[in-house]
Design an enzyme around this catalytic site. Structure first.
Site, short mmCIF file in Angstrom:
data_model
loop_
_atom_site.label_atom_id
_atom_site.label_comp_id
_atom_site.label_asym_id
_atom_site.label_seq_id
_atom_site.Cartn_x
_atom_site.Cartn_y
_atom_site.Cartn_z
N LYS A 41 -0.42 35.30 59.94
CA LYS A 41 -0.10 33.83 59.89
C LYS A 41 -0.99 33.23 60.93
O LYS A 41 -0.99 32.12 60.88
CB LYS A 41 1.64 33.73 60.21
N ASP A 101 -10.51 41.90 66.97
CA ASP A 101 -10.23 42.90 68.15
C ASP A 101 -10.97 43.98 67.97
O ASP A 101 -12.31 44.30 68.11
CB ASP A 101 -8.63 42.71 68.19
N LYS A 129 -13.22 39.33 70.64
CA LYS A 129 -13.30 40.37 71.63
C LYS A 129 -14.16 41.50 71.42
O LYS A 129 -13.45 42.74 71.06
CB LYS A 129 -11.70 40.74 71.76
N VAL A 151 -4.16 37.42 74.08
CA VAL A 151 -3.97 35.86 74.25
C VAL A 151 -3.06 35.38 73.15
O VAL A 151 -2.81 35.87 72.28
CB VAL A 151 -5.43 35.12 73.76
N ARG A 163 3.10 30.81 68.71
CA ARG A 163 1.93 30.22 67.55
C ARG A 163 1.84 28.81 67.53
O ARG A 163 0.80 28.30 67.44
CB ARG A 163 2.57 30.67 66.26
P1 5GP Z 1 -8.08 44.31 64.65
O1 5GP Z 1 -7.89 44.71 63.39
O2 5GP Z 1 -9.39 43.46 64.75
O3 5GP Z 1 -7.85 45.35 65.74
O4 5GP Z 1 -6.73 43.36 64.85
C1 5GP Z 1 -6.64 41.96 64.52
C2 5GP Z 1 -5.38 41.34 64.46
O5 5GP Z 1 -4.75 41.91 65.69
C3 5GP Z 1 -5.60 40.10 64.70
O6 5GP Z 1 -5.55 39.34 63.55
C4 5GP Z 1 -4.26 39.67 65.47
O7 5GP Z 1 -3.09 39.21 64.57
C5 5GP Z 1 -3.97 40.83 66.19
N1 5GP Z 1 -4.48 40.66 67.71
C6 5GP Z 1 -5.62 41.32 68.45
N2 5GP Z 1 -5.73 40.71 69.51
C7 5GP Z 1 -4.93 40.12 69.70
C8 5GP Z 1 -4.54 39.04 70.99
O8 5GP Z 1 -5.10 39.13 71.73
N3 5GP Z 1 -3.40 38.35 70.65
C9 5GP Z 1 -2.65 38.45 69.42
N4 5GP Z 1 -1.54 37.44 69.65
N5 5GP Z 1 -3.03 38.92 68.64
C10 5GP Z 1 -3.73 39.72 68.68
#
Ligand code: 5GP
Length: 176
Positions: A41, A101, A129, A151, A163
């Site tokens: 979302k 992330d 990030k 964040v 959100r």
């Molecule tokens: P990844 O697979 O790149 O580790 O994770 C991506 C998902 O993790 C993003 O789409 C998001 O939903 C969540 N996420 C990663 N970092 C953050 C953050 O700093 N804040 C929030 N609210 N969600 C995050």
């Protein structure tokens, strides 16, 4: 108790950056049309704002994925909760995500979409990030590169809250 959130990017800063991204994307895809795939979302707000700033023809679809793992770290094993409504064969696809992330989710998703016969698959993320990266993911369009902090706002949640904040903020540790 209410959480303390400090502003990282104001609403004006976010909107100005999205306007720039929209202009850049419109230039890069000039003469073509683009198919935006927003990831539910978190990317809904960003996808809609970005779409409004793109001046070439736009179509849109949404996908929902979740990553198995604990609540703070994604695992790389991704489940598709809602797939696309329409086929993407022959289309110029731009995946629109809230934040990259570890890269686990996007790495799986981009790979999955690349096998569906689209003309191209690129990625646009509001926030990146890079310090946290585990899987190599090419972010073609980035709103802001941010340090390793949790964040919220502009679509991003903390336990499904925040959100709707019109800015991007950091939840202060120890204040929740
Ligand atoms: P990844 O697979 O790149 O580790 O994770 C991506 C998902 O993790 C993003 O789409 C998001 O939903 C969540 N996420 C990663 N970092 C953050 C953050 O700093 N804040 C929030 N609210 N969600 C995050």
């Amino acid at each position: 108790m209410s959480d303390k959130i400090s502003v990282l990017y104001t609403e004006d800063e976010v909107n100005a950056r999205i306007r720039e991204l929209g202009e850049q994307i419109s230039r890069d895809y000039a003469g073509k049309s683009i198919h935006l795939i927003g990831i539910l979302k978190g990317a809904t707000f960003f996808t809609c704002e970005l779409a409004k700033r793109i001046t070439i023809p736009v179509t849109m679809d949404f996908m929902s994925v979740s990553s198995y793992g604990d609540s703070t770290e994604s695992s790389g094993v991704v489940k598709i909760n809602k797939d696309l409504d329409d086929p993407i064969e022959g289309r110029e696809v731009l995946v629109v995500e809230d934040i990259v992330d570890t890269g686990n989710t996007l790495s799986y998703l981009l790979d999955n979409l690349q096998k569906r016969g689209s003309s191209s698959v690129k990625l646009c993320a509001l926030l990146d990030k890079p310090e946290r990266r585990i899987k190599d993911v090419k972010v073609d369009y980035t709103g802001f590169v941010i340090p390793d902090a949790f964040v919220v706002g502009y679509g991003l949640d903390y336990a499904q809250k925040y959100r709707n904040l019109p800015y991007v903020g950091i939840v202060e540790p120890g204040m929740e």
